[in-house]
Design a protein around this motif. Structure first.
Motif, mmCIF file in Angstrom:
data_model
loop_
_atom_site.group_PDB
_atom_site.id
_atom_site.type_symbol
_atom_site.label_atom_id
_atom_site.label_comp_id
_atom_site.label_asym_id
_atom_site.label_seq_id
_atom_site.Cartn_x
_atom_site.Cartn_y
_atom_site.Cartn_z
ATOM 1 N N ALA A 94 0.819 -1.203 0.000
ATOM 2 C CA ALA A 94 0.000 0.000 0.000
ATOM 3 C C ALA A 94 0.856 1.258 0.000
ATOM 4 O O ALA A 94 0.337 2.358 0.108
ATOM 5 N N THR A 95 2.168 1.138 -0.105
ATOM 6 C CA THR A 95 3.029 2.316 -0.081
ATOM 7 C C THR A 95 3.096 2.921 -1.474
ATOM 8 O O THR A 95 3.028 2.228 -2.472
ATOM 9 N N SER A 96 3.241 4.211 -1.515
ATOM 10 C CA SER A 96 3.355 4.887 -2.798
ATOM 11 C C SER A 96 4.804 4.843 -3.255
ATOM 12 O O SER A 96 5.724 4.732 -2.436
ATOM 13 N N PRO A 97 5.027 4.932 -4.556
ATOM 14 C CA PRO A 97 6.413 4.915 -5.032
ATOM 15 C C PRO A 97 7.153 6.170 -4.585
ATOM 16 O O PRO A 97 6.560 7.224 -4.346
ATOM 17 N N ILE A 98 8.458 6.068 -4.471
ATOM 18 C CA ILE A 98 9.283 7.202 -4.051
ATOM 19 C C ILE A 98 9.467 8.117 -5.250
ATOM 20 O O ILE A 98 9.929 7.696 -6.302
ATOM 21 N N LEU A 99 9.069 9.362 -5.082
ATOM 22 C CA LEU A 99 9.183 10.336 -6.154
ATOM 23 C C LEU A 99 10.386 11.213 -5.905
ATOM 24 O O LEU A 99 10.745 11.503 -4.759
ATOM 25 N N PRO A 100 11.020 11.688 -6.977
ATOM 26 C CA PRO A 100 12.169 12.582 -6.767
ATOM 27 C C PRO A 100 11.709 13.915 -6.195
ATOM 28 O O PRO A 100 10.571 14.346 -6.388
ATOM 29 N N ALA A 101 12.597 14.577 -5.487
ATOM 30 C CA ALA A 101 12.281 15.878 -4.886
ATOM 31 C C ALA A 101 12.139 16.922 -5.989
ATOM 32 O O ALA A 101 12.821 16.840 -7.012
ATOM 33 N N PRO A 102 11.256 17.892 -5.810
ATOM 34 C CA PRO A 102 11.114 18.928 -6.830
ATOM 35 C C PRO A 102 12.375 19.771 -6.910
ATOM 36 O O PRO A 102 13.114 19.903 -5.939
ATOM 37 N N PRO A 103 12.643 20.351 -8.072
ATOM 38 C CA PRO A 103 13.858 21.164 -8.189
ATOM 39 C C PRO A 103 13.778 22.416 -7.318
ATOM 40 O O PRO A 103 12.714 23.000 -7.139
ATOM 41 N N VAL A 104 14.912 22.792 -6.795
ATOM 42 C CA VAL A 104 14.997 23.978 -5.925
ATOM 43 C C VAL A 104 15.336 25.170 -6.813
ATOM 44 O O VAL A 104 16.280 25.118 -7.611
ATOM 45 N N PRO A 105 14.562 26.284 -6.705
ATOM 46 C CA PRO A 105 14.893 27.446 -7.552
ATOM 47 C C PRO A 105 16.227 28.034 -7.136
ATOM 48 O O PRO A 105 16.602 28.029 -5.962
ATOM 49 N N PRO A 106 16.963 28.556 -8.115
ATOM 50 C CA PRO A 106 18.279 29.141 -7.784
ATOM 51 C C PRO A 106 18.106 30.428 -6.952
ATOM 52 O O PRO A 106 17.135 31.146 -7.103
ATOM 53 N N THR A 107 19.047 30.646 -6.074
ATOM 54 C CA THR A 107 19.001 31.840 -5.235
ATOM 55 C C THR A 107 19.887 32.926 -5.834
ATOM 56 O O THR A 107 20.913 32.623 -6.468
ATOM 57 N N ALA A 108 19.535 34.187 -5.608
ATOM 58 C CA ALA A 108 20.328 35.300 -6.136
ATOM 59 C C ALA A 108 21.517 35.548 -5.218
ATOM 60 O O ALA A 108 21.390 35.543 -4.001
ATOM 61 N N PRO A 109 22.708 35.843 -5.792
ATOM 62 C CA PRO A 109 23.887 36.114 -4.944
ATOM 63 C C PRO A 109 23.882 37.464 -4.305
ATOM 64 O O PRO A 109 23.353 38.412 -4.493
#
Length: 109
Positions: A94-109
């Motif tokens: 009954a477990t759901s498949p492991i999904l990849p983490a969503p991409p993290v937006p780049p931060t401004a320097p």
């Protein structure tokens, strides 16, 4: 109290032909060993036990293959070269498949 009835279990899908062939092969090995060792006169029945085991295995193989011919293609035993339904659909959990983490937006320097 009335509890809801659990669904009926499905029978396990097994490869009966391979099981029977393995058992018959073991009887053949035992027969060959006994023919090489030559048991004493009191133990000649061991040879005939192996012969009857081989005959029973050949009959069982014929019988199982005859039964499989009468079944629908989806009910037949799995062949070794094709994946079984359990392998193609994944585990029955009954477990759901492991999904990849969503991409993290780049931060401004």
């Amino acid at each position: 109290m009335n509890q809801p009835r659990l669904p009926d279990l499905q029978p396990l899908r097994t490869n009966n032909s391979a099981t029977i062939l393995a058992g018959t092969g073991l009887w053949v090995v035992a027969l060959v060993v006994l023919l090489i060792v030559r048991p004493g006169p009191d133990h000649q029945w061991w040879i005939w036990t192996c012969v009857s085991g081989i005959c029973g295995g050949l009959f069982g193989l014929w019988f199982v293959r005859r039964l499989d011919r009468g079944k629908a293609p989806d009910e037949r035993e799995p062949s070794p070269d094709t994946p079984s339904s359990a392998e193609s659909t994944g585990p029955a959990t009954a477990t759901s498949p492991i999904l990849p983490a969503p991409p993290v937006p780049p931060t401004a320097p």
